[in-house]
Design an enzyme around this catalytic site. Structure first.
Site, mmCIF file in Angstrom:
data_model
loop_
_atom_site.group_PDB
_atom_site.id
_atom_site.type_symbol
_atom_site.label_atom_id
_atom_site.label_comp_id
_atom_site.label_asym_id
_atom_site.label_seq_id
_atom_site.Cartn_x
_atom_site.Cartn_y
_atom_site.Cartn_z
ATOM 1 N N HIS A 13 42.294 40.136 37.369
ATOM 2 C CA HIS A 13 43.056 40.486 36.162
ATOM 3 C C HIS A 13 42.178 40.810 34.949
ATOM 4 C CE1 HIS A 13 46.127 38.965 38.770
ATOM 5 N NE2 HIS A 13 45.491 37.802 38.817
ATOM 6 N N CYS A 14 41.031 41.416 35.213
ATOM 7 C CA CYS A 14 40.096 41.820 34.134
ATOM 8 C C CYS A 14 39.676 40.626 33.288
ATOM 9 C CB CYS A 14 40.704 42.893 33.231
ATOM 10 S SG CYS A 14 41.154 44.359 34.101
ATOM 11 N N THR A 15 39.522 39.473 33.936
ATOM 12 C CA THR A 15 39.091 38.278 33.209
ATOM 13 C C THR A 15 38.048 37.531 34.053
ATOM 14 O OG1 THR A 15 40.885 37.014 34.200
ATOM 15 C CG2 THR A 15 41.316 37.925 32.010
#
Ligand SMILES: Cc1ncc(COP(=O)(O)O)c(C=O)c1O
Length: 407
Positions: free
Chosen positions: A363-365
């Site tokens: 999740h782009c984290t």
């Protein structure tokens, strides 16, 4: 709970669809879709310097969108609203303009939280590579709330920027940015406070004056407008001091063969043909929200669904891990799960075979995933049109998946 599905043609055209990927983007109501069609059929033309009526009509609409956003976020001036392509672009525009204007220099420090989306990490890391600024991370507590003591502890004289999300796109936790802002500004009012409102814009309004943030990035496709145009808000006095990192046809006062002069606000940061259709879609999305009794309806629906998800999850606690707090308050309807030993893409695919849309991965984290020692997770996220039946379906299919895997 009112069922809003009938306002969204996607559900009529895909009757079995259980759409639970709203943190990525939300579906559009017919009010927005019809508005776009009407605009393109009746009023569309490029704006700026067109003396003919179509161009003027489009320009009025585009400028109206800025006025409406100004009111919506309680900014002082429309010229504080700059349209960009997306949140990531807005953040890069800000960071690179800070660099170009000499506002950040070698060894200056930027603080971000550990839950930030890459959109609020990588642009700062680019500056780290380019001009040797330092990046440090503020931790979260066990319930994933922002650790304000850690923020206090990390505020030193080198800190020039603190950049924080309002809500996490993984944990759903809403950060206490009002207190964070107080802490930052009491320590040093010249520290730039940047807020990423991208994930929380569907859930609650932000008053930039009350929050006393200096810059904010906002995304509208998550509140039912079209994709392709976002906002960088900045306090006028600060924007005036920034030289834009991007230039072109509209953002100039004059151009000679070897030099040019940047435009004044509000055009300095918008040197291109803007996404005019989007501006219309934003106005229509906001009108639709007004027609359903404004944010209160969205909040009430969501609160009820959050409590429902927590209840349903309790039966899976021994098999499925979570990356969120089990407390129903201070959160939005975003829930991220992990099944030990299982690749989350397998779960997402199984869900997809059963017409359920969720998202798998990091999740782009990635820094948050590393912090939580997680490799692969899947996320369910809610919006206005979701119902308890959607959540029942999600947990029913999750149960079937676990059975098939003998978990
Ligand atoms: C918290 C947060 N910030 C930034 C972004 C990036 O948004 P965009 O895709 O508009 O660049 C996202 C996307 O989901 C997000 O959740």
């Amino acid at each position: 709970m009112k069922d809003f599905k009938s306002d969204f043609p996607i559900f009529k055209n895909n009757p079995w669809l259980v759409f639970l990927d709203n943190a990525a983007s939300v579906q559009k109501p017919s009010y927005v879709i019809e508005g776009i069609k009407h605009f393109l059929e009746n009023d569309y033309a490029n704006i700026h310097r067109g003396a003919y009526s179509l161009s003027e009509r489009s320009e009025i609409l585009f400028e109206d969108a800025k006025k409406v956003i100004k009111e919506f976020i309680s900014a002082k001036y429309s010229s504080e609203i700059n349209f960009t392509y997306n949140s990531t672009y807005a953040m890069n525009l800000l960071t690179l303009s800070l660099k170009r204007s000499g506002k950040l220099k070698k060894w200056d420090k930027v603080l971000v939280s550990i839950v930030e989306h890459h959109a609020n990490i990588v642009p700062w890391l680019i500056l780290k590579e380019e001009i040797w600024i330092e990046i440090d991370y503020i931790w979260v507590k066990d319930d994933f709330s922002l650790d304000l003591d850690d923020l206090k502890h990390k505020l030193t004289k080198d800190v020039k920027v603190v950049s924080l999300t309002y809500a996490s796109n993984v944990t759903g936790q809403v950060f206490d940015l009002k207190n964070a802002s107080k802490i930052i500004k009491e320590y040093n009012k010249n520290i730039l406070f940047v807020v990423d409102w991208s994930q929380a814009v569907p859930n609650f309004q932000v008053n930039v004056a009350e929050l006393d943030c200096d810059f904010m990035i906002i995304t509208w496709h998550k509140i039912m407008a079209e994709t392709g145009i976002w906002v960088l808000y900045g306090k006028k006095e600060l924007l005036k001091e920034l030289s834009s990192w991007i230039g072109g046809w509209w953002a100039i006062n004059w151009v000679r063969k070897q030099e040019y002069m940047e435009a004044w606000l509000p055009h300095r940061f918008e040197p291109w043909t803007p996404n005019i259709v989007w501006a219309l879609s934003f106005l229509r999305a906001l009108e639709y929200i007004k027609s359903i009794w404004w944010y209160k309806t969205i909040e009430d629906n969501e609160k009820e669904l959050i409590v429902y998800v927590l209840g349903k999850y309790s039966k899976f606690e021994d098999k499925v891990n979570i990356v969120w707090s089990k407390i129903a308050t201070n959160r939005i309807g975003v829930f991220t799960f992990e099944i030990p030993g299982i690749n989350s893409s397998d779960v997402a695919e199984y869900m997809a075979q059963n017409n359920i849309c969720v998202r798998a991965g990091q999740h782009c984290t990635e820094p948050l995933m590393e912090f939580c020692n997680l490799k692969s997770t899947f996320r369910m996220s809610l919006y206005l049109y979701n119902t308890k039946e959607d959540i029942d379906k999600f947990f029913e299919i999750l149960g079937n998946f676990l059975k098939e895997k003998n978990k």
